[in-house]
Design an enzyme around this catalytic site. Structure first.
Site, mmCIF file in Angstrom:
data_model
loop_
_atom_site.group_PDB
_atom_site.id
_atom_site.type_symbol
_atom_site.label_atom_id
_atom_site.label_comp_id
_atom_site.label_asym_id
_atom_site.label_seq_id
_atom_site.Cartn_x
_atom_site.Cartn_y
_atom_site.Cartn_z
ATOM 1 N N THR A 240 34.497 30.368 46.872
ATOM 2 C CA THR A 240 34.416 31.763 46.462
ATOM 3 C C THR A 240 33.237 31.933 45.505
ATOM 4 O O THR A 240 32.690 30.947 44.997
ATOM 5 C CB THR A 240 35.744 32.210 45.804
ATOM 6 O OG1 THR A 240 35.676 33.592 45.454
ATOM 7 C CG2 THR A 240 36.042 31.400 44.552
ATOM 8 N N CYS A 241 32.824 33.179 45.279
ATOM 9 C CA CYS A 241 31.712 33.451 44.356
ATOM 10 C C CYS A 241 31.791 34.919 43.969
ATOM 11 O O CYS A 241 32.880 35.454 43.775
ATOM 12 C CB CYS A 241 30.373 33.086 44.996
ATOM 13 S SG CYS A 241 30.008 33.997 46.514
ATOM 14 N N GLY A 242 30.653 35.601 43.855
ATOM 15 C CA GLY A 242 30.660 37.008 43.515
ATOM 16 C C GLY A 242 30.953 37.912 44.701
ATOM 17 O O GLY A 242 31.766 38.823 44.618
ATOM 18 N N TRP A 269 34.883 37.563 44.325
ATOM 19 C CA TRP A 269 35.209 38.268 43.089
ATOM 20 C C TRP A 269 35.008 39.781 43.201
ATOM 21 O O TRP A 269 35.633 40.555 42.463
ATOM 22 C CB TRP A 269 34.404 37.719 41.921
ATOM 23 C CG TRP A 269 35.044 38.083 40.612
ATOM 24 C CD1 TRP A 269 34.616 38.986 39.683
ATOM 25 C CD2 TRP A 269 36.281 37.568 40.099
ATOM 26 N NE1 TRP A 269 35.490 39.083 38.638
ATOM 27 C CE2 TRP A 269 36.535 38.213 38.862
ATOM 28 C CE3 TRP A 269 37.207 36.629 40.561
ATOM 29 C CZ2 TRP A 269 37.660 37.947 38.086
ATOM 30 C CZ3 TRP A 269 38.329 36.360 39.789
ATOM 31 C CH2 TRP A 269 38.536 37.019 38.576
#
Length: 286
Positions: A240-242, A269
């Site tokens: 996962t990330c932004g 996110w």
């Protein structure tokens, strides 16, 4: 020792040797955050690797979603790629202008659609230019090519699946954002998002997987980064990330070290941080 692999990562030398292969297709998938003050399409028009097509991750996405550049329906993916002259039987190499930033997202997207013959160019356009390799500013001649896809649902996760994995603790959720954003001490670049991370997730900042020249570190170094972050590589992983872009760098790194049981949280996110009902942790990883 670096090993070229047309299903994960190839060197600039490999691409230079194969650039004129009739069934090679090169994609410029450069994409930048607003704060970077760069326009990917303008940069492509000014100069790109000979024969490269421009791949817009915001266009080849699910227009029905309010979230940024979510994976498109298979039908849209097929139509967009056919319009680029990319189809069955092609070996694809994808690169970006920062070396290793947005190109792995397109690598993952092809894998999601069941297309395995795709590799990221290690070091990207910056390394290609630094080595004095050829650049052109002309659009390639495109010929339609039939494409079939077979969506691999196990490679993507939605918010419900990620929430369940976080509660059960049977899967490693790995966050590619910077340590400050992960800890909640730095603001999110997108307005309206809470600061922090998914409870129980681990932080592997994508930059820590890269060498100074923007290439991916060697396999032993990649394993060491995951180990240092407390990641149990024997468990399945969700990256996962932004907004689902740099998470794919983690996915590519795991694929390089032989770990194949990984998926990507597409909403990342941008989705999790927007919902007040979802739990948020702050500080370093648990």
């Amino acid at each position: 020792m670096f090993v070229d692999d047309p299903k994960t990562l190839v060197s600039t030398e490999w691409l230079a040797q194969h650039l004129n292969d009739p069934d090679l297709r090169v994609l410029d998938a450069s994409w930048y955050l607003p704060a970077m003050n760069r326009d990917a399409r303008t940069d492509y028009a000014a100069g790109h690797i000979p024969g490269a097509r421009y791949f817009d991750i915001d266009d080849v996405s699910d227009a029905r979603s309010d979230l940024p550049h979510m994976a498109p329906p298979p039908e849209k993916f097929m139509s967009r790629l056919r319009a680029m002259g990319v189809g069955d039987g092609h070996q694809v190499v994808v690169y970006d202008g920062l070396g290793m930033f947005s190109a792995p997202r397109v690598w993952w997207l092809f894998k999601l659609m069941g297309k395995d013959d795709i590799a990221v160019l290690d070091g990207g356009f910056a390394k290609w230019q630094a080595e004095g390799r050829p650049v052109e500013d002309m659009d390639p001649i495109v010929r339609d090519r039939h494409m079939t896809v077979r969506r691999q649902a196990h490679l993507v996760r939605d918010v419900t699946q990620v929430s369940a994995a976080a509660k059960l603790k049977n899967t490693e959720v790995i966050d590619a954002r910077s340590p400050a954003r992960f800890a909640g001490t730095a603001p999110e670049p997108r307005e309206g998002l809470r600061a922090g991370h998914i409870p129980g997730s681990k932080n592997v900042y994508f930059q820590d997987l890269l060498a100074d020249d923007g290439t991916l570190k060697n396999n032993d170094a990649l394993r060491a980064v995951f180990d240092a972050a407390g990641v149990d590589l024997s468990k399945p992983a969700i990256t996962t990330c932004g907004s689902g872009v740099t998470a794919a760098i983690l996915s590519l790194a795991m694929e390089r070290i032989g770990k194949t049981d990984h998926s990507l949280y597409d909403g990342s996110w941008a989705e999790w941080g927007a919902f007040a009902t979802l739990p948020v942790a702050t500080g370093p990883a648990d």
